[in-house]
Design an enzyme around this catalytic site. Structure first.
Site, PDB file in Angstrom:
ATOM      1  N   LYS A  44       0.911  -1.276   0.015  1.00 49.89           N
ATOM      2  CA  LYS A  44       0.014   0.049   0.033  1.00 49.89           C
ATOM      3  C   LYS A  44       0.980   1.196  -0.051  1.00 49.89           C
ATOM      4  O   LYS A  44       0.387   2.364   0.040  1.00 49.89           O
ATOM      5  CB  LYS A  44      -1.014   0.035   1.376  1.00 49.89           C
ATOM      6  CG  LYS A  44      -1.883  -1.086   1.068  1.00 49.89           C
ATOM      7  CD  LYS A  44      -2.867  -0.861   2.505  1.00 49.89           C
ATOM      8  CE  LYS A  44      -2.237  -0.924   3.750  1.00 49.89           C
ATOM      9  NZ  LYS A  44      -2.971  -0.976   4.800  1.00 49.89           N
ATOM     10  N   LYS A  46       2.690   2.219   2.515  1.00 46.38           N
ATOM     11  CA  LYS A  46       2.417   2.919   3.860  1.00 46.38           C
ATOM     12  C   LYS A  46       3.333   2.368   4.818  1.00 46.38           C
ATOM     13  O   LYS A  46       3.551   1.195   5.059  1.00 46.38           O
ATOM     14  CB  LYS A  46       0.961   2.516   4.150  1.00 46.38           C
ATOM     15  CG  LYS A  46       0.518   3.163   5.488  1.00 46.38           C
ATOM     16  CD  LYS A  46      -0.795   2.936   5.668  1.00 46.38           C
ATOM     17  CE  LYS A  46      -1.215   3.802   6.875  1.00 46.38           C
ATOM     18  NZ  LYS A  46      -2.643   3.422   7.244  1.00 46.38           N
TER      19      LYS A  46
END
Length: 128
Positions: A44, A46
């Site tokens: 992601k 992230k």
């Protein structure tokens, strides 16, 4: 027994996270948290400060959380709802509408975010 499911990274845990977990737990008898794995976070794009194992350890110490399961990909939500016999799926209202496809399998509730706190704000404040 009413089972509730939510997902998240839960890194830099703050009182807003705990407030969300508290409200989610009040909707049923058991709260299961799908915790994003380090590999899924990388996918992601992230970045988490704490490892999956440490974030899991912290979540398991919170009295509102009954079980923590790994979130490995976007597609697993329907499988998890079915596997754990989930009655209510809960997310913050910043995700409103994104998980409506789960309404065929369980109730979907978007809870209002806790005002005055966010991980993004904490990171910004620390940079200043």
């Amino acid at each position: 027994m009413t089972k509730v499911l939510t997902y998240g990274t839960f890194d830099l845990l703050h009182w807003g996270h705990v407030h969300l977990l508290e409200r989610a737990s009040q909707l049923g008898d058991e709260l299961i948290v799908g915790l994003s794995t380090d590999e899924f976070n990388a996918e992601k794009h992230k970045e988490a400060y704490h490892s999956y194992e440490h974030r899991k350890y912290i979540l398991e110490a919170i009295r509102y959380v009954d079980k923590v399961i790994p979130e490995k990909d976007w597609e697993q939500k329907i499988k998890d709802v079915q596997k754990y016999d989930i009655d209510i799926f809960v997310m913050g209202d910043d995700w409103k509408g994104k998980f409506d496809f789960l309404k065929d399998y369980c109730e979907v509730i978007y809870l209002p975010r806790t005002t005055g706190i966010s991980t993004t704000q904490i990171k910004q404040d620390l940079e200043n």
